[in-house]
Write a protein that holds these residues in place. Structure first.
Motif, PDB file in Angstrom:
ATOM      1  N   LYS A   1       0.805  -1.220   0.000  1.00 54.18           N
ATOM      2  CA  LYS A   1       0.000   0.000   0.000  1.00 54.18           C
ATOM      3  C   LYS A   1       0.840   1.273   0.000  1.00 54.18           C
ATOM      4  CE  LYS A   1      -4.219  -1.683   0.573  1.00 54.18           C
ATOM      5  NZ  LYS A   1      -5.399  -1.301  -0.136  1.00 54.18           N
ATOM      6  N   ASN A   2       2.187   1.154  -0.078  1.00 54.92           N
ATOM      7  CA  ASN A   2       2.987   2.375  -0.038  1.00 54.92           C
ATOM      8  C   ASN A   2       2.879   3.113  -1.376  1.00 54.92           C
ATOM      9  OD1 ASN A   2       4.812   1.272  -1.848  1.00 54.92           O
ATOM     10  ND2 ASN A   2       6.341   0.818  -0.317  1.00 54.92           N
ATOM     11  N   ALA A   3       3.385   4.323  -1.421  1.00 53.29           N
ATOM     12  CA  ALA A   3       3.200   5.185  -2.589  1.00 53.29           C
ATOM     13  C   ALA A   3       3.814   4.590  -3.852  1.00 53.29           C
ATOM     14  CB  ALA A   3       3.793   6.567  -2.307  1.00 53.29           C
ATOM     15  N   VAL A   4       4.997   4.004  -3.751  1.00 54.18           N
ATOM     16  CA  VAL A   4       5.665   3.452  -4.930  1.00 54.18           C
ATOM     17  C   VAL A   4       4.859   2.287  -5.500  1.00 54.18           C
ATOM     18  CG1 VAL A   4       7.762   2.305  -5.744  1.00 54.18           C
ATOM     19  CG2 VAL A   4       7.938   4.200  -4.135  1.00 54.18           C
ATOM     20  N   ALA A   5       4.382   1.400  -4.631  1.00 56.28           N
ATOM     21  CA  ALA A   5       3.597   0.253  -5.091  1.00 56.28           C
ATOM     22  C   ALA A   5       2.283   0.712  -5.716  1.00 56.28           C
ATOM     23  CB  ALA A   5       3.332  -0.702  -3.934  1.00 56.28           C
TER      24      ALA A   5
ATOM     25  N   ASN B   1      -1.117   1.795 -10.460  1.00 58.02           N
ATOM     26  CA  ASN B   1      -1.903   2.746 -11.252  1.00 58.02           C
ATOM     27  C   ASN B   1      -1.323   2.908 -12.654  1.00 58.02           C
ATOM     28  OD1 ASN B   1      -3.703   3.167  -9.178  1.00 58.02           O
ATOM     29  ND2 ASN B   1      -2.617   4.934  -8.372  1.00 58.02           N
ATOM     30  N   ASP B   2       0.010   2.911 -12.790  1.00 55.51           N
ATOM     31  CA  ASP B   2       0.627   2.994 -14.114  1.00 55.51           C
ATOM     32  C   ASP B   2       0.249   1.793 -14.966  1.00 55.51           C
ATOM     33  OD1 ASP B   2       1.830   5.408 -13.613  1.00 55.51           O
ATOM     34  OD2 ASP B   2       3.790   4.541 -13.090  1.00 55.51           O
ATOM     35  N   ARG B   3       0.257   0.604 -14.367  1.00 59.83           N
ATOM     36  CA  ARG B   3      -0.106  -0.611 -15.106  1.00 59.83           C
ATOM     37  C   ARG B   3      -1.562  -0.532 -15.559  1.00 59.83           C
ATOM     38  NH1 ARG B   3      -2.524  -5.003 -13.561  1.00 59.83           N
ATOM     39  NH2 ARG B   3      -2.190  -4.680 -11.351  1.00 59.83           N
ATOM     40  N   LYS B   4      -2.454  -0.091 -14.661  1.00 58.65           N
ATOM     41  CA  LYS B   4      -3.868   0.052 -15.027  1.00 58.65           C
ATOM     42  C   LYS B   4      -4.057   1.095 -16.123  1.00 58.65           C
ATOM     43  CE  LYS B   4      -5.925  -1.416 -10.661  1.00 58.65           C
ATOM     44  NZ  LYS B   4      -6.714  -0.996  -9.490  1.00 58.65           N
ATOM     45  N   ASN B   5      -3.321   2.201 -16.030  1.00 62.10           N
ATOM     46  CA  ASN B   5      -3.423   3.243 -17.057  1.00 62.10           C
ATOM     47  C   ASN B   5      -2.953   2.735 -18.413  1.00 62.10           C
ATOM     48  OD1 ASN B   5      -4.511   5.136 -15.343  1.00 62.10           O
ATOM     49  ND2 ASN B   5      -2.537   6.063 -14.841  1.00 62.10           N
ATOM     50  N   ARG B   6      -1.877   1.933 -18.434  1.00 63.39           N
ATOM     51  CA  ARG B   6      -1.407   1.364 -19.702  1.00 63.39           C
ATOM     52  C   ARG B   6      -2.459   0.430 -20.287  1.00 63.39           C
ATOM     53  NH1 ARG B   6       3.455   1.042 -17.023  1.00 63.39           N
ATOM     54  NH2 ARG B   6       3.130  -1.158 -16.528  1.00 63.39           N
ATOM     55  N   GLU B   7      -3.077  -0.385 -19.440  1.00 65.18           N
ATOM     56  CA  GLU B   7      -4.131  -1.283 -19.918  1.00 65.18           C
ATOM     57  C   GLU B   7      -5.301  -0.487 -20.510  1.00 65.18           C
ATOM     58  OE1 GLU B   7      -5.216  -3.666 -16.564  1.00 65.18           O
ATOM     59  OE2 GLU B   7      -3.324  -4.796 -16.587  1.00 65.18           O
ATOM     60  N   ILE B   8      -5.675   0.595 -19.856  1.00 66.03           N
ATOM     61  CA  ILE B   8      -6.768   1.439 -20.357  1.00 66.03           C
ATOM     62  C   ILE B   8      -6.375   2.072 -21.686  1.00 66.03           C
ATOM     63  CG2 ILE B   8      -8.054   3.570 -19.916  1.00 66.03           C
ATOM     64  CD1 ILE B   8      -8.008   2.757 -16.917  1.00 66.03           C
ATOM     65  N   ASP B   9      -5.137   2.582 -21.784  1.00 67.02           N
ATOM     66  CA  ASP B   9      -4.675   3.185 -23.031  1.00 67.02           C
ATOM     67  C   ASP B   9      -4.667   2.170 -24.172  1.00 67.02           C
ATOM     68  OD1 ASP B   9      -4.374   5.619 -21.799  1.00 67.02           O
ATOM     69  OD2 ASP B   9      -2.194   5.415 -21.502  1.00 67.02           O
TER      70      ASP B   9
END
Length: 125
Positions: free
Chosen positions: A71-75, A80-88
């Motif tokens: 749950k830390n910021a880096v994780a 979120n980056d992985r989810k954003n790439r999937e959405i893109d």
């Protein structure tokens, strides 16, 4: 200071903690809780301790609280980056699908999708 800090127990009120430890080095309000951080040295060893209060009573006493590793910021940023790439990628697939559908519609409306046979005629003399 370390012995004084060890006397703090959950359930103590803010005034009692102030009487025992004095003013905190840092204060923060986070998720409805007041977080007081004390930084002090004991025999050249630096200690960073925290007391969390909810509705005026101590609910956590100990080392500075850190969120779990997942749950830390880096994780969370990498998730979120992985989810954003999937959405893109999904958007790109959708755009390409819409483009193909429009091209097919355009051909159909112009009649270019049908093979037209035009016979060759010999000129009449």
């Amino acid at each position: 200071m370390l012995k004084q800090f060890e006397e703090i127990t959950p359930g103590m009120e803010k005034d009692d903690v102030l009487d025992l430890m004095g003013s905190p080095t840092q204060t923060q309000r986070f998720h409805g809780k007041d977080r007081w951080t004390y930084v002090f040295y004991d025999k050249r060893i630096k200690f960073v301790k925290e007391v969390q209060f909810f509705e005026g009573n101590a609910i956590y006493v100990g080392d500075v609280w850190q969120p779990p590793a997942e749950k830390n910021a880096v994780a969370m940023d990498s998730l979120n980056d992985r989810k954003n790439r999937e959405i893109d990628e999904q958007i790109a697939r959708d755009v390409e699908g819409h483009r193909r559908s429009y091209d097919e519609y355009e051909k159909k409306s112009k009649g270019e999708d049908k093979v037209r046979y035009v016979p060759d005629f010999e000129p009449v003399r």
